[in-house]
Design a protein around this motif. Sequence first.
Motif, PDB file in Angstrom:
ATOM      1  N   GLN A  85      29.954  68.123  21.370  1.00  0.00           N
ATOM      2  CA  GLN A  85      28.903  68.224  22.383  1.00  0.00           C
ATOM      3  C   GLN A  85      28.823  69.653  22.922  1.00  0.00           C
ATOM      4  OE1 GLN A  85      29.279  65.492  25.668  1.00  0.00           O
ATOM      5  NE2 GLN A  85      27.577  66.398  26.773  1.00  0.00           N
ATOM      6  N   THR A  88      27.242  71.885  20.288  1.00  0.00           N
ATOM      7  CA  THR A  88      25.808  71.591  20.188  1.00  0.00           C
ATOM      8  C   THR A  88      25.051  72.248  21.347  1.00  0.00           C
ATOM      9  OG1 THR A  88      26.233  69.510  19.036  1.00  0.00           O
ATOM     10  CG2 THR A  88      24.091  69.744  20.113  1.00  0.00           C
ATOM     11  N   GLU A  89      25.601  72.147  22.561  1.00  0.00           N
ATOM     12  CA  GLU A  89      24.964  72.773  23.724  1.00  0.00           C
ATOM     13  C   GLU A  89      24.873  74.291  23.559  1.00  0.00           C
ATOM     14  OE1 GLU A  89      27.386  71.430  26.958  1.00  0.00           O
ATOM     15  OE2 GLU A  89      26.502  69.417  26.937  1.00  0.00           O
ATOM     16  N   LEU A  90      25.841  74.881  22.862  1.00  0.00           N
ATOM     17  CA  LEU A  90      25.855  76.324  22.639  1.00  0.00           C
ATOM     18  C   LEU A  90      25.128  76.711  21.352  1.00  0.00           C
ATOM     19  CD1 LEU A  90      29.514  76.995  23.789  1.00  0.00           C
ATOM     20  CD2 LEU A  90      27.401  77.582  25.007  1.00  0.00           C
ATOM     21  N   GLN A  91      24.456  75.733  20.745  1.00  0.00           N
ATOM     22  CA  GLN A  91      23.635  75.928  19.548  1.00  0.00           C
ATOM     23  C   GLN A  91      24.430  76.421  18.339  1.00  0.00           C
ATOM     24  OE1 GLN A  91      20.186  78.219  20.717  1.00  0.00           O
ATOM     25  NE2 GLN A  91      19.554  76.662  22.160  1.00  0.00           N
ATOM     26  N   VAL A  92      25.682  75.923  18.230  1.00  0.00           N
ATOM     27  CA  VAL A  92      26.493  76.191  17.044  1.00  0.00           C
ATOM     28  C   VAL A  92      26.180  75.092  16.038  1.00  0.00           C
ATOM     29  CG1 VAL A  92      28.846  76.361  16.129  1.00  0.00           C
ATOM     30  CG2 VAL A  92      28.305  77.292  18.403  1.00  0.00           C
ATOM     31  N   GLU A  93      25.822  75.468  14.817  1.00  0.00           N
ATOM     32  CA  GLU A  93      25.481  74.488  13.785  1.00  0.00           C
ATOM     33  C   GLU A  93      26.732  73.741  13.325  1.00  0.00           C
ATOM     34  OE1 GLU A  93      23.640  74.099   9.293  1.00  0.00           O
ATOM     35  OE2 GLU A  93      23.589  76.042  10.293  1.00  0.00           O
TER      36      GLU A  93
END
Length: 125
Positions: A85, A88-93
């Motif tokens: 989570q 994902t919030e930090l836009q890591v794929e």
Amino acid sequence: MSYQFLGLDHVQLAAPAGCEEEARHFFRDVLGMPEVPKPENLRKRGGVWFQCGPQTIHIGVETPFTPAKKAHPAFVIQNMEVLMQRLTELQVEIKVNEEIPGVKRFFIDDPFGNRLEFMEVGDRS
């Protein structure tokens, strides 16, 4: 007299020259690994070290630099969903992989393109 393997002390990942601040941001700030001071005589080489359980991750400068796309460390973690989570919030794929029964795991790339695996082991039966 015989010998035995006791475990791993560290894993080294390569990164380009000048990588230290980006490595600190990713491994310390994003993943939450505390930085470990490098010995004084090794600091001139560049790079940075981080604590990961009883082991350390060494980010070492390599010139010319090529990221590791196949060889990689696999980090055993608890509460994998919380880390997923956060990433994902930090836009890591995140690339989820369910090929091993009883093992939740995913892969990401560090800022330098090195492959990293994260796994949480459950019942493997």
